[in-house]
Design an enzyme around this catalytic site. Structure first.
Site, PDB file in Angstrom:
ATOM      1  N   SER A 143     -15.735 101.474  19.574  1.00 15.78           N
ATOM      2  CA  SER A 143     -15.387  99.979  19.575  1.00 15.78           C
ATOM      3  C   SER A 143     -14.041 100.109  18.577  1.00 15.78           C
ATOM      4  O   SER A 143     -13.100  99.349  19.252  1.00 15.78           O
ATOM      5  CB  SER A 143     -16.147  98.851  18.239  1.00 15.78           C
ATOM      6  OG  SER A 143     -16.654  98.135  19.407  1.00 15.78           O
ATOM      7  N   LYS A 182     -10.936  99.449  21.524  1.00 19.01           N
ATOM      8  CA  LYS A 182     -10.237  97.880  21.726  1.00 19.01           C
ATOM      9  C   LYS A 182      -8.834  97.679  20.410  1.00 19.01           C
ATOM     10  O   LYS A 182      -8.284  96.907  21.038  1.00 19.01           O
ATOM     11  CB  LYS A 182     -11.440  96.787  20.726  1.00 19.01           C
ATOM     12  CG  LYS A 182     -12.663  96.696  21.253  1.00 19.01           C
ATOM     13  CD  LYS A 182     -13.985  95.963  20.335  1.00 19.01           C
ATOM     14  CE  LYS A 182     -15.309  95.884  20.992  1.00 19.01           C
ATOM     15  NZ  LYS A 182     -15.894  95.210  19.849  1.00 19.01           N
ATOM     16  N   TYR A 221     -15.220  97.315  30.085  1.00 21.91           N
ATOM     17  CA  TYR A 221     -15.146  97.114  28.798  1.00 21.91           C
ATOM     18  C   TYR A 221     -16.423  98.540  28.139  1.00 21.91           C
ATOM     19  O   TYR A 221     -16.133  99.152  28.226  1.00 21.91           O
ATOM     20  CB  TYR A 221     -16.200  96.033  28.767  1.00 21.91           C
ATOM     21  CG  TYR A 221     -15.802  95.918  26.927  1.00 21.91           C
ATOM     22  CD1 TYR A 221     -15.563  95.923  25.687  1.00 21.91           C
ATOM     23  CD2 TYR A 221     -18.448  96.075  26.946  1.00 21.91           C
ATOM     24  CE1 TYR A 221     -15.658  95.841  24.415  1.00 21.91           C
ATOM     25  CE2 TYR A 221     -17.456  96.125  26.018  1.00 21.91           C
ATOM     26  CZ  TYR A 221     -17.380  95.798  24.824  1.00 21.91           C
ATOM     27  OH  TYR A 221     -17.940  95.632  23.590  1.00 21.91           O
ATOM     28  N   TYR A 239     -15.914  93.914  11.698  1.00 20.95           N
ATOM     29  CA  TYR A 239     -16.575  93.072  11.907  1.00 20.95           C
ATOM     30  C   TYR A 239     -16.850  92.537  10.344  1.00 20.95           C
ATOM     31  O   TYR A 239     -16.162  92.154   9.950  1.00 20.95           O
ATOM     32  CB  TYR A 239     -18.190  93.404  12.723  1.00 20.95           C
ATOM     33  CG  TYR A 239     -17.736  93.922  13.495  1.00 20.95           C
ATOM     34  CD1 TYR A 239     -17.656  94.014  14.979  1.00 20.95           C
ATOM     35  CD2 TYR A 239     -18.829  95.628  13.960  1.00 20.95           C
ATOM     36  CE1 TYR A 239     -17.027  94.365  15.659  1.00 20.95           C
ATOM     37  CE2 TYR A 239     -18.020  96.467  14.642  1.00 20.95           C
ATOM     38  CZ  TYR A 239     -17.689  96.475  16.226  1.00 20.95           C
ATOM     39  OH  TYR A 239     -17.269  96.633  16.958  1.00 20.95           O
ATOM     40  N   VAL A 284     -19.682 101.916  16.737  1.00 20.68           N
ATOM     41  CA  VAL A 284     -20.748 102.185  16.836  1.00 20.68           C
ATOM     42  C   VAL A 284     -21.219 103.959  16.464  1.00 20.68           C
ATOM     43  O   VAL A 284     -22.073 104.065  16.445  1.00 20.68           O
ATOM     44  CB  VAL A 284     -21.371 101.452  17.697  1.00 20.68           C
ATOM     45  CG1 VAL A 284     -21.769  99.891  16.760  1.00 20.68           C
ATOM     46  CG2 VAL A 284     -21.525 101.318  18.890  1.00 20.68           C
TER      47      VAL A 284
END
Ligand code: GLU
Length: 317
Positions: free
Chosen positions: A71, A74, A198, A250, A268
């Site tokens: 992530s 991103k 992705y 998150y 992660v």
């Protein structure tokens, strides 16, 4: 905000101390196992790397070991998408913390297929869909990799095909999110194409040193150093930092802001990219995760770093 410039030898000492303390930690969290390939990573690894405004690299631990950035990618995808389509992106994705787990689907139905922010999975899939636009997945991935190589100044950045395959075979929840959003029109390409890009973007493998280099544009107002080449506008760099602070971890984002007080984005794979605006870009990595999916030791190491340096975006001197 006023953050202190700390002499490099003191920073070196602090990084060495934290690295030593992390090596002695027994509570290391658990490696992600929902992506089978990530479950194979040795949890006994740790790296902390700082890149200063002078271009000095200060590092401790396994700074040259590659890991799956997941992530953290991103952030780079968001910068690229904002550069490509600008504020139009915000018609399809929000800018609020979700308070829900990274892969949550519940809010999407209430909120008509518009994900809360670009850092939860649903939002990141929309961002990647925007980069893909009408091009071919290979071209979109090429753009992402080219951007990453430019940001790091290093051509040796690649996708780990085994991780991409592993997630493609098991990413049922992400398929559900993408299909759901395709129905609402927030995802515009075929879901399997947007997800293909992705999953590969998440499977980019980098070292903590490369990650710290890649984050310079967020530490130095959109440039690759105080006087370096420009990657994005200063305004966009500020906006991305704000999103990292509020949404980068998150449903652990509030806790990270409280404990560390710096913009940060976790993945992660155990990586965290963080920045001290005007001072340093930081790459930190340890594969074991806490219950909300953020690296246990990297979160702790950044907390100690902030304490020992006094760095915080909320500092008054
Ligand atoms: N590729 C991962 C997923 O979509 C990214 C999650 C993360 O790093 O938090 O599940």
């Amino acid at each position: 905000m006023k953050t202190r410039t700390i002499p490099a030898d003191r920073l070196r000492r602090i990084v060495a101390e934290i690295t030593e303390e992390m090596a002695a930690e027994t509570e290391r969290g658990a490696v992600a196992d929902y992506i089978p390939q990530l479950a194979k990573v040795d949890p006994n690894q740790f790296a902390l790397v700082l890149v200063t405004g002078d271009g000095e690299v200060i590092e401790g631990g396994d700074a040259a070991t590659r890991f799956s950035i997941q992530s953290v990618s991103k952030v780079f995808a968001l910068a690229l998408a904002l550069g490509k389509i600008g504020a139009q992106l915000w018609r399809r994705v929000g800018r609020e913390p979700s308070g829900d787990p990274f892969n949550s689907i519940v809010q999407l139905e209430y909120e008509k297929g518009i994900p809360r922010n670009p850092f939860i999975n649903a939002g990141a899939i929309v961002v990647t869909d925007a980069i893909l636009a009408k091009s071919k997945p290979k071209e979109a991935l090429g753009q992402i990799l080219t951007f990453m190589r430019f940001l790091t100044g290093d051509n040796d950045i690649a996708i780990d095909p085994a991780v991409a395959k592993s997630e493609t075979e098991t990413g049922f929840r992400n398929f559900a999110l993408a299909n759901f959003m395709r129905d609402f029109g927030t995802v515009t390409n075929a879901p399997e194409l947007a997800l293909g890009v992705y999953f590969h973007q998440c499977a980019i493998a980098m070292t903590a040193r490369q990650l710290a280099m890649a984050g310079r544009f967020l530490a130095f107002g959109g440039r690759l150093g105080p006087d370096g080449p420009r990657a994005i506008s200063e305004r966009k760099a500020r906006q991305i930092n704000a999103l990292m602070l509020t949404c980068g971890h998150y449903d652990g984002s509030g806790e990270f802001a409280y404990r560390v007080g710096l913009p940060g984005k976790s993945g992660v794979g155990g990586g965290i990219l963080s920045v001290v605006p005007g001072q340093v870009s930081i790459g930190c990595w340890s594969p074991g995760l806490n219950p909300v999916g953020n690296s246990q030791l990297a979160s702790r190491a950044l907390e100690l770093l902030a304490q020992r340096t006094g760095w915080s975006v909320f500092a008054h001197r």
